[in-house]
Design an enzyme around this catalytic site. Structure first.
Site, short mmCIF file in Angstrom:
data_model
loop_
_atom_site.label_atom_id
_atom_site.label_comp_id
_atom_site.label_asym_id
_atom_site.label_seq_id
_atom_site.Cartn_x
_atom_site.Cartn_y
_atom_site.Cartn_z
N GLY A 12 -106.73 -4.71 0.62
CA GLY A 12 -105.76 -3.88 1.57
C GLY A 12 -106.61 -5.73 2.92
O GLY A 12 -106.59 -5.15 4.33
N GLY A 15 -104.37 -5.68 6.50
CA GLY A 15 -104.73 -4.99 7.31
C GLY A 15 -105.66 -5.30 8.19
O GLY A 15 -105.41 -6.60 8.86
N GLN A 16 -106.15 -4.66 9.57
CA GLN A 16 -106.69 -5.31 10.63
C GLN A 16 -107.78 -5.55 9.97
O GLN A 16 -108.12 -7.07 10.96
CB GLN A 16 -107.51 -3.52 11.12
CG GLN A 16 -107.58 -4.02 12.99
CD GLN A 16 -109.12 -2.72 13.19
OE1 GLN A 16 -108.57 -1.78 12.54
NE2 GLN A 16 -109.07 -2.59 14.52
N TYR A 146 -110.42 12.19 5.61
CA TYR A 146 -110.95 10.40 5.97
C TYR A 146 -112.94 10.35 5.13
O TYR A 146 -113.38 9.88 4.40
CB TYR A 146 -110.33 10.00 6.87
CG TYR A 146 -111.54 8.84 6.78
CD1 TYR A 146 -110.53 7.41 5.67
CD2 TYR A 146 -111.75 8.27 8.14
CE1 TYR A 146 -111.46 6.55 6.49
CE2 TYR A 146 -112.12 7.09 8.25
CZ TYR A 146 -112.07 6.47 7.59
OH TYR A 146 -112.54 5.00 7.29
N LYS A 150 -114.42 9.60 2.07
CA LYS A 150 -116.03 8.43 2.42
C LYS A 150 -116.95 9.30 2.63
O LYS A 150 -117.99 7.99 2.31
CB LYS A 150 -115.93 7.93 3.73
CG LYS A 150 -114.49 7.24 4.47
CD LYS A 150 -114.47 5.42 3.38
CE LYS A 150 -113.37 4.85 3.92
NZ LYS A 150 -113.50 3.73 3.06
N ILE A 176 -113.56 -0.06 15.53
CA ILE A 176 -112.95 -1.36 15.31
C ILE A 176 -111.63 -2.31 15.99
O ILE A 176 -110.81 -1.55 15.81
CB ILE A 176 -112.62 -2.16 14.18
CG1 ILE A 176 -113.96 -1.88 12.72
CG2 ILE A 176 -112.59 -3.66 14.15
CD1 ILE A 176 -115.02 -2.10 13.32
C1 AKB Z 1 -110.44 5.82 12.56
O1 AKB Z 1 -110.69 6.44 12.94
O2 AKB Z 1 -109.99 6.66 11.50
C2 AKB Z 1 -111.07 5.23 11.59
C3 AKB Z 1 -113.04 5.26 11.20
C4 AKB Z 1 -113.81 5.52 12.57
O3 AKB Z 1 -113.57 4.45 10.24
N1 AKB Z 1 -111.15 3.85 12.74
#
Ligand code: AKB
Length: 321
Positions: A12, A15-16, A146, A150, A176
């Site tokens: 990745g 990416g950012q 997500y 995680k 971020i």
């Molecule tokens: C998101 O907003 O999904 C990400 C994070 C806080 O992991 N920037």
């Protein structure tokens, strides 16, 4: 003392965070020793000209193995992930990339004695978690796919540390804020978009409510935290894959007020969308005392400093003299 040579793969990497991590790693270890891994977004000229690029698709194990073998990789920064808002649009794809991709990385690390940095996120928390000063050890019942991936990634990493002795480390990144590469598909992305719109149009419509306080961090602190944790002496670490990490917490209203100090004409309006629900399930502030104690974490940027720097850097980029 000279650092031992490292051969690093960053997944990745376009990416950012990856696109700013790679130049720092190349400064430290030499351009040829840091491989940019990606497959969707082509590397910027900056990344392409300063070291190798290889096609790596983390769900396809052989593409990772080929690079590990070709370059003798000993460290992987596994930065690729499908973020919170994008994940909700296609949960199956988020599961595939975030779970199967991470499993591939951990297995290859186990087989080849590779160290891994695997970021987690404040998305591991959910509505049952205390939202103020969220403790290191607390309820992890996220409502997004997500967040679920995680939590699983943190747990799987911890299992590999204890069961197989693989050196896997990670932090729970807040939102971020950066000015080089746009974030993609997150709930905290407004805090980057707002700067672009403030400079270009002097107004911004925010997709979160004005009082949605969330934990955030400026990119230089994010890069420092990442490298500092990877440099830390393993014997001092009680945690490995799930460090709470904090820098600044603010709401859209507070950020807009800070921007107004520099651009008095700036106005903000609010049109919350489906991302509001996600923001409402995340903490406002984080207790990162474990990171401070175990590897000396300390952020440098507060809201005022971050805002000033963002406007200066982006001002030059968007309105060159
Ligand atoms: C998101 O907003 O999904 C990400 C994070 C806080 O992991 N920037």
């Amino acid at each position: 003392m000279a650092r031992p040579t490292k051969r690093i793969l960053v997944t990745g990497a376009t990416g950012q965070i990856g696109s700013e991590l790679v130049p720092e790693l190349r400064k430290r270890y030499g351009g040829e020793n840091v491989v940019v891994g990606g497959h969707k977004r082509p590397p910027s000229a900056d990344l392409a000209e300063t070291g190798p690029f290889e096609t790596v698709e983390v769900t396809k194990r052989d593409t990772i193995e080929a690079v590990v073998k070709k370059y003798g990789i000993d460290t992987i920064y596994h930065m690729v992930a499908i973020m919170s808002a994008t994940g909700e649009k296609n949960p199956q794809h988020a599961w595939d990339v975030n779970i199967n991709g991470t499993y591939n990385i951990f297995e290859i690390a186990r087989e080849n004695g590779i160290r891994v940095f695997h970021p987690s996120s404040i998305a591991v928390f959910g509505p049952e978690t205390p939202r103020e000063n969220t403790p290191q050890e607390t309820v992890l019942k996220p409502r997004t796919i997500y967040g679920i991936t995680k939590v699983a990634g943190e747990q799987l990493g911890e299992y590999y540390v204890r069961k197989f002795g693989v050196d896997i480390r990670g932090v729970r990144y807040p939102g971020i804020i950066s000015n080089k590469t746009l974030p993609g598909g997150g709930t905290t992305d407004y805090a980057v978009e707002i700067f672009y719109e403030a400079i270009k149009n002097k107004r911004y419509t925010c997709f979160l409510r004005d009082d949605s306080t969330l934990p955030m961090m400026y990119m230089p602190d994010c890069i420092n935290a990442t490298l500092q944790l990877m440099d830390a002496d393993a014997s001092g670490l009680k945690h490995h894959t799930d460090f709470n990490l904090a820098a600044i917490s603010f709401s859209p209203k507070e950020l807009a007020a800070e921007i107004k100090k520099h651009i008095p004409e700036f106005t903000i309006s609010y049109k919350p969308d489906e991302r509001q629900k996600i923001a409402d399930s995340w903490p406002k502030t984080i207790d990162d005392s474990a990171a401070r104690k175990e590897w000396g974490w300390k952020p440098k940027y507060n809201l005022a400093e971050m805002t000033k720097d963002m406007l200066e850097v982006l001002g030059k980029k968007l309105r060159p003299a």
